[in-house]
Design a protein around this motif. Structure first.
Motif, mmCIF file in Angstrom:
data_model
loop_
_atom_site.group_PDB
_atom_site.id
_atom_site.type_symbol
_atom_site.label_atom_id
_atom_site.label_comp_id
_atom_site.label_asym_id
_atom_site.label_seq_id
_atom_site.Cartn_x
_atom_site.Cartn_y
_atom_site.Cartn_z
ATOM 1 N N MET A 28 0.832 -1.202 0.000
ATOM 2 C CA MET A 28 0.000 0.000 0.000
ATOM 3 C C MET A 28 0.871 1.258 0.000
ATOM 4 S SD MET A 28 -3.283 -0.751 2.468
ATOM 5 C CE MET A 28 -2.301 -0.906 3.944
ATOM 6 N N THR A 29 1.924 1.234 0.810
ATOM 7 C CA THR A 29 2.791 2.411 0.959
ATOM 8 C C THR A 29 3.572 2.702 -0.314
ATOM 9 O OG1 THR A 29 3.032 1.886 3.306
ATOM 10 C CG2 THR A 29 4.602 3.447 2.374
ATOM 11 N N SER A 30 4.103 1.647 -0.942
ATOM 12 C CA SER A 30 4.934 1.845 -2.133
ATOM 13 C C SER A 30 4.138 2.369 -3.321
ATOM 14 C CB SER A 30 5.629 0.531 -2.516
ATOM 15 O OG SER A 30 4.663 -0.472 -2.782
ATOM 16 N N ALA A 31 2.814 2.293 -3.247
ATOM 17 C CA ALA A 31 1.979 2.812 -4.343
ATOM 18 C C ALA A 31 1.669 4.296 -4.164
ATOM 19 C CB ALA A 31 0.678 2.024 -4.416
ATOM 20 N N LEU A 32 2.158 4.895 -3.063
ATOM 21 C CA LEU A 32 1.810 6.287 -2.752
ATOM 22 C C LEU A 32 2.997 7.220 -2.927
ATOM 23 C CD1 LEU A 32 -0.180 5.612 0.541
ATOM 24 C CD2 LEU A 32 -1.136 5.991 -1.738
ATOM 25 N N SER A 33 2.707 8.479 -3.186
ATOM 26 C CA SER A 33 3.728 9.527 -3.249
ATOM 27 C C SER A 33 3.151 10.806 -2.665
ATOM 28 C CB SER A 33 4.198 9.759 -4.689
ATOM 29 O OG SER A 33 3.123 10.195 -5.497
ATOM 30 N N ILE A 34 4.032 11.623 -2.093
ATOM 31 C CA ILE A 34 3.602 12.866 -1.445
ATOM 32 C C ILE A 34 4.390 14.028 -2.037
ATOM 33 C CG2 ILE A 34 3.376 14.101 0.739
ATOM 34 C CD1 ILE A 34 3.452 11.391 2.162
ATOM 35 N N PRO A 35 3.736 14.954 -2.748
ATOM 36 C CA PRO A 35 4.440 16.162 -3.209
ATOM 37 C C PRO A 35 4.868 16.994 -1.997
ATOM 38 C CG PRO A 35 2.333 15.888 -4.345
ATOM 39 C CD PRO A 35 2.338 14.917 -3.198
ATOM 40 N N THR A 36 6.028 17.631 -2.089
ATOM 41 C CA THR A 36 6.557 18.371 -0.938
ATOM 42 C C THR A 36 6.396 19.880 -1.066
ATOM 43 O OG1 THR A 36 8.756 18.296 -1.974
ATOM 44 C CG2 THR A 36 8.233 16.596 -0.357
ATOM 45 N N GLU A 37 5.581 20.340 -2.035
ATOM 46 C CA GLU A 37 5.340 21.774 -2.111
ATOM 47 C C GLU A 37 4.507 22.217 -0.906
ATOM 48 O OE1 GLU A 37 4.475 19.702 -4.527
ATOM 49 O OE2 GLU A 37 5.492 20.254 -6.387
ATOM 50 N N GLU A 38 4.581 23.509 -0.597
ATOM 51 C CA GLU A 38 3.910 24.064 0.572
ATOM 52 C C GLU A 38 2.405 23.811 0.532
ATOM 53 O OE1 GLU A 38 3.876 25.946 4.240
ATOM 54 O OE2 GLU A 38 5.595 25.403 3.008
ATOM 55 N N GLU A 39 1.811 23.918 -0.673
ATOM 56 C CA GLU A 39 0.361 23.788 -0.783
ATOM 57 C C GLU A 39 -0.113 22.337 -0.811
ATOM 58 O OE1 GLU A 39 2.188 24.207 -4.894
ATOM 59 O OE2 GLU A 39 2.348 25.204 -2.951
ATOM 60 N N SER A 40 0.828 21.371 -0.727
ATOM 61 C CA SER A 40 0.443 19.965 -0.821
ATOM 62 C C SER A 40 -0.319 19.480 0.399
ATOM 63 C CB SER A 40 1.688 19.097 -1.025
ATOM 64 O OG SER A 40 2.343 19.448 -2.222
ATOM 65 N N GLY A 41 -0.102 20.116 1.556
ATOM 66 C CA GLY A 41 -0.842 19.700 2.733
ATOM 67 C C GLY A 41 0.035 19.562 3.953
ATOM 68 N N ILE A 42 -0.593 19.197 5.059
ATOM 69 C CA ILE A 42 0.103 19.149 6.350
ATOM 70 C C ILE A 42 1.057 17.962 6.454
ATOM 71 C CG2 ILE A 42 -1.680 17.793 7.546
ATOM 72 C CD1 ILE A 42 -1.234 19.652 9.960
ATOM 73 N N ILE A 43 0.742 16.851 5.777
ATOM 74 C CA ILE A 43 1.614 15.674 5.863
ATOM 75 C C ILE A 43 2.980 15.972 5.264
ATOM 76 C CG2 ILE A 43 1.934 13.284 5.118
ATOM 77 C CD1 ILE A 43 -1.045 12.885 5.248
ATOM 78 N N SER A 44 3.000 16.666 4.131
ATOM 79 C CA SER A 44 4.269 16.957 3.457
ATOM 80 C C SER A 44 5.166 17.853 4.299
ATOM 81 C CB SER A 44 4.006 17.613 2.100
ATOM 82 O OG SER A 44 3.408 18.877 2.262
ATOM 83 N N ARG A 45 4.567 18.642 5.197
ATOM 84 C CA ARG A 45 5.380 19.527 6.037
ATOM 85 C C ARG A 45 6.159 18.757 7.097
ATOM 86 N NH1 ARG A 45 0.386 23.636 6.917
ATOM 87 N NH2 ARG A 45 -0.067 23.943 4.708
ATOM 88 N N GLY A 46 5.808 17.492 7.253
ATOM 89 C CA GLY A 46 6.553 16.647 8.180
ATOM 90 C C GLY A 46 7.975 16.383 7.735
ATOM 91 N N ILE A 47 8.321 16.779 6.513
ATOM 92 C CA ILE A 47 9.703 16.622 6.044
ATOM 93 C C ILE A 47 10.598 17.678 6.681
ATOM 94 C CG2 ILE A 47 9.666 18.148 4.006
ATOM 95 C CD1 ILE A 47 11.082 15.858 2.488
ATOM 96 N N ASP A 48 9.971 18.721 7.282
ATOM 97 C CA ASP A 48 10.725 19.815 7.908
ATOM 98 C C ASP A 48 10.698 19.760 9.433
ATOM 99 O OD1 ASP A 48 11.425 21.192 5.464
ATOM 100 O OD2 ASP A 48 9.308 21.721 5.303
ATOM 101 N N GLU A 49 9.595 19.272 10.027
ATOM 102 C CA GLU A 49 9.472 19.277 11.479
ATOM 103 C C GLU A 49 8.434 18.252 11.924
ATOM 104 O OE1 GLU A 49 8.073 23.084 12.689
ATOM 105 O OE2 GLU A 49 6.355 23.071 11.334
ATOM 106 N N ILE A 50 8.497 17.913 13.230
ATOM 107 C CA ILE A 50 7.526 16.988 13.829
ATOM 108 C C ILE A 50 6.118 17.578 13.728
ATOM 109 C CG2 ILE A 50 6.673 16.144 16.035
ATOM 110 C CD1 ILE A 50 8.763 14.336 15.321
ATOM 111 N N ARG A 51 5.169 16.730 13.317
ATOM 112 C CA ARG A 51 3.777 17.176 13.199
ATOM 113 C C ARG A 51 2.850 16.159 13.866
ATOM 114 N NH1 ARG A 51 2.152 22.227 10.844
ATOM 115 N NH2 ARG A 51 4.003 22.983 9.774
ATOM 116 N N PHE A 52 1.926 16.674 14.734
ATOM 117 C CA PHE A 52 0.861 15.847 15.285
ATOM 118 C C PHE A 52 -0.390 16.137 14.445
ATOM 119 C CE2 PHE A 52 3.766 16.521 18.790
ATOM 120 C CZ PHE A 52 3.880 15.254 19.331
ATOM 121 N N VAL A 53 -0.980 15.095 13.885
ATOM 122 C CA VAL A 53 -2.061 15.295 12.917
ATOM 123 C C VAL A 53 -3.287 14.469 13.309
ATOM 124 C CG1 VAL A 53 -2.687 15.254 10.483
ATOM 125 C CG2 VAL A 53 -0.299 15.595 11.119
#
Length: 575
Positions: free
Chosen positions: A216-241
Motif C-alpha cells: 500500500m505504501t509503495s503505491a503512494l507519493s507525497i508532493p513536498t510543495e507548501e500547498e500539498s498539505g500538512i503531511i508533506s510539512r513533516g519533512i521539515d518538522e515533527i507534526r501531530f495530525v
C-alpha cells in the motif's frame, strides 16, 4: 460518632474504631487497644495503600478527625511537647516532598538510562549495516518493537531523483486488528527478545517487501510543495495530525489509503539533506501519541539518518561506477572500431594512391605498345612478345579498375546529419570534459535527410572534431552548426575552433595525402575525409586566421537533390 467531643478519654486513645464509630471489622486496627492505628495498619489507610509510611501519615492520618483530636489533647500541656510535635510533623512533610522529588529524579534517570541504552543499541545495529533497505528495516523495527518505541505502525517515505516528491518505500506493523492481536500474543510469549535479534531475523526483508502495508505504501507519493498539505510539512518538522486537520485532497488520499486517524509525522533529515519522512500511529491500541513519544521518535530517527544517507551515497556511487564502467566499455569498443576504420581508411587511401601511381605508367606502356604494333617491321617472334605485353597491360588495367571501384564503394542510406553530429559529440564528451573545452551546438531543426554512408561520414566528422580538439588545447571552444539551402537540396555543416589556426602556405596542402604538421600524424586523415565527401557528391573547404580561428565547411547533397520538381513538391508537402 460525637463530633463535639474534642477531648478523647484516656481509655479510648488507641481505639479509633470506637471513636469514629467504624464498623470495618476487616481493618487491622479494629478491636486492637495496645497500639495506635497508624502503627497497626502499616502502609494502608482504609481503601488506599501507600509506598511509604510517611505518605500515609501526611495524606491520611494528618487529615483524620481522630488524629486531629489526639493533637488537640496536647493543648494545655508543656510548650516543649507541643513544639516538638509540630516540628516533627513539619519535618515529616518536608521529608516527604524531598522523597517525592528524589523518586521523580530517580525515575527520570531510569528513563534516560533506558533511552541511552536504546540509542546505543540502535547505533550498534546500524553501524554494521551498509544497505539502505537494511537500515530502513532497523529503523522500522526500533519504532514498532515492544522493546523499542512500541508504535503500532510505521510508514517510511523517501526522496529519490525527484526532489519535489517523496515516495512510499516500506512499512511495518499489522494491517488488521486480528493480525495485531495475533502478533501481540506471540510477543507476550517471547520475553527474551531484543531489537538486535528482531532486526537479524528480518534482515532479508522478504516479509517487509511483500507485506500488505508495504504494498500500500509503495503505491503512494507525497508532493513536498507548501500547498500539498500538512503531511508533506513533516519533512521539515515533527507534526501531530488528526484526520480532521486534513484539508487537501492529497492529504485525505494518503490518510484514506493507510487508514490514518490520529498520527505523527517525523522528518528523516540531516543538517544538510532532507531525505524523507516517517509516519507513525497507534491505530489498534488507541494510545495517544504524546510529545514525549514524538521526541523519542525524533531522537531514534535522527540517530540512524546519517547511516541511511551514507548508504544512499554508497548505492549512488556504486550505480555511477557501473555506469562509468559501461560507458568505458562502449568507448573502448567505439575506439577499437574507430582504429579499425582508420586502418581501413589508410589502407584504402594507400591502395588508391598506389593504383593511381601504377595506372599512369601502365597506360603509357599500353599506348606505346599499340603504336609499335602499328608501325610494323617486326618478325613474328617480336610481334608475339609485343602482343603479350599489350594483353598483360590491358589485363592489369582491368584488374586495377575493379580494385579501385571496390575501394571507393559506398553503402548509402538516408541519414539525419544532426543526429550523426550529435553521436560524434557524445562519443567525444569525456575528451571535451577532460580538456575543459566548451562545445557550442546549433543544429537547425527539420534538416533534410542526406544519402550517406553512415560509417564513413561518421569518420569524417570525427576526424575534424579531433583535429579541433588538438588545435584548441585546454579550455578552448569548438562550434558546430548546420543549416540547409533555400531550395533544401544542399545541407551545410560548419565545424570551427579558436585554436592556433593554420598558415596560408599549409592550407593549400592540407588535403594532400601524407602531408601533416603533427609529429605523429599520418597525413591521411583530411585527405581521406575529402575523398569520402567527394564520393558523396559533396565538397569540403577550410578557412583559417592564424592564431585565431579555423573553420571547416562541408556541403552534402540532400535527398531532394536528385528529384525532379514534382517529386520534390510531393515530399515537401507531405513533410
Amino acid at each position: 460518632m460525637d463530633n463535639n467531643n474534642t477531648n478523647i478519654p484516656e481509655d479510648r486513645i488507641n481505639r479509633c474504631w470506637e471513636y469514629l464509630s467504624c464498623d470495618r471489622k476487616d481493618c487491622p486496627s479494629y478491636g486492637k487497644t495496645g497500639s495506635p492505628c497508624w502503627e497497626v495498619t502499616g502502609h494502608r489507610c482504609r481503601e488506599k495503600a501507600f509506598g511509604r509510611i510517611e505518605e500515609k501519615l501526611i495524606q491520611c492520618c494528618f487529615k483524620c478527625e481522630f488524629f486531629i483530636q489526639l493533637k488537640e489533647r496536647m493543648k494545655g500541656r508543656r510548650w516543649a511537647d507541643i513544639t516538638l510535635l509540630e516540628t516533627l510533623e513539619d519535618a515529616l512533610i518536608r521529608s516527604s516532598k524531598y522523597s517525592s522529588k528524589v523518586e521523580e529524579l530517580y525515575m527520570e534517570v531510569i528513563r534516560r538510562s533506558k533511552l541511552m541504552n536504546l540509542l546505543s543499541e540502535v547505533s550498534k545495529i546500524v553501524a554494521h549495516l551498509d544497505k539502505e533497505e537494511d537500515i530502513i528495516l532497523a529503523i522500522l523495527t526500533v519504532i514498532t518493537a515492544r522493546e523499542g518505541l512500541g508504535f503500532n505502525r510505521a510508514f517510511i517515505f523517501l526522496r529519490g531523483n525527484e526532489y519535489d516528491i517523496v515516495r512510499g518505500k516500506y512499512a511495518l506493523g499489522p494491517s488488521t486488528s486480528e493480525e495485531a492481536v495475533n502478533i501481540w500474543k506471540i510477543l507476550d510469549k517471547d520475553t527474551k527478545g531484543s531489537i538486535e535479534k528482531l532486526v537479524a531475523k528480518g534482515k532479508k526483508l522478504h516479509y517487509l517487501k511483500n507485506s500488505v502495508l508495504t504494498k500500500m505504501t509503495s503505491a503512494l507519493s507525497i508532493p513536498t510543495e507548501e500547498e500539498s498539505g500538512i503531511i508533506s510539512r513533516g519533512i521539515d518538522e515533527i507534526r501531530f495530525v488528526k484526520k480532521s486537520d486534513l484539508l487537501t485532497e492529497n492529504d485525505r488520499a494518503i490518510a484514506e489509503a493507510l487508514g490514518l486517524e490520529d498520527f505523527c509525522v517525523c522528518p528523516i533529515a540531516t543538517a544538510k539533506d532532507k531525505l524523507g519522512l516517517v509516519i507513525v500511529d497507534n491505530k489498534f491500541t488507541g494510545k495517544v501519541v504524546t510529545a514525549e513519544d514524538a521526541h523519542l521518535l525524533e531522537l531514534i530517527v535522527s540517530h540512524a539518518t546519517s547511516s541511511l544517507k551514507a548508504a544512499q551515497l554508497k548505492e549512488s556511487l556504486k550505480i555511477n561506477v557501473e555506469s562509468l564502467k559501461s560507458a568505458y566499455r562502449k568507448l573502448k569498443a567505439n575506439d577499437e572500431r574507430m582504429m579499425k576504420a582508420e586502418r581501413l581508411a589508410i589502407s584504402g587511401e594507400m591502395t588508391s594512391s598506389v593504383i593511381h601511381e601504377i595506372k599512369n605508367p601502365l597506360v603509357s606502356i599500353g599506348g606505346f605498345t599499340r603504336n609499335l604494333l602499328k608501325t610494323g617491321g617486326f618478325d613474328d617472334n617480336e610481334r608475339a612478345k609485343l602482343e603479350i605485353i599489350l594483353n598483360e597491360t590491358q589485363r592489369l588495367e582491368t584488374y586495377l579498375e575493379g580494385l579501385s571501384s571496390s575501394v571507393i564503394k559506398l553503402n548509402l542510406e538516408n541519414g539525419d546529419i544532426n543526429q550523426i553530429l550529435e553521436d560524434n559529440c557524445n562519443l567525444l564528451e569525456m575528451e571535451f570534459e577532460e580538456k575543459k573545452v566548451r562545445l557550442f551546438k546549433s543544429f537547425i531543426p527539420d534538416i533534410p535527410f542526406s544519402p550517406v554512408d553512415h560509417v564513413k561520414i561518421h569518420e569524417v566528422f570525427l576526424n575534424i572534431f579531433q583535429n579541433s580538439l588538438e588545435a584548441v588545447g585546454e579550455e578552448g571552444s569548438i562550434w558546430v552548426r548546420t543549416w540547409y539551402s533555400e531550395d533544401r537540396k544542399n545541407v551545410y555543416i560548419e565545424i570551427s575552433d579558436d585554436g592556433a589556426g593554420i598558415g596560408q602556405d599549409q592550407i593549400v596542402r592540407i588535403f594532400t595525402p601524407f602531408f601533416t604538421t603533427k609529429e605523429k600524424g599520418s597525413g591521411l586523415g583530411l585527405a581521406f575525409a575529402q575523398r569520402i565527401i567527394k564520393d558523396h557528391g559533396g565538397s569540403i573547404a577550410v578557412s583559417s586566421v592564424k592564431g585565431r580561428k579555423t573553420s571547416f565547411l562541408i556541403t552534402l547533397p540532400s535527398i531532394f537533390s536528385q528529384m525532379d520538381e514534382s517529386e520534390y513538391s510531393a515530399i515537401d508537402k507531405s513533410s
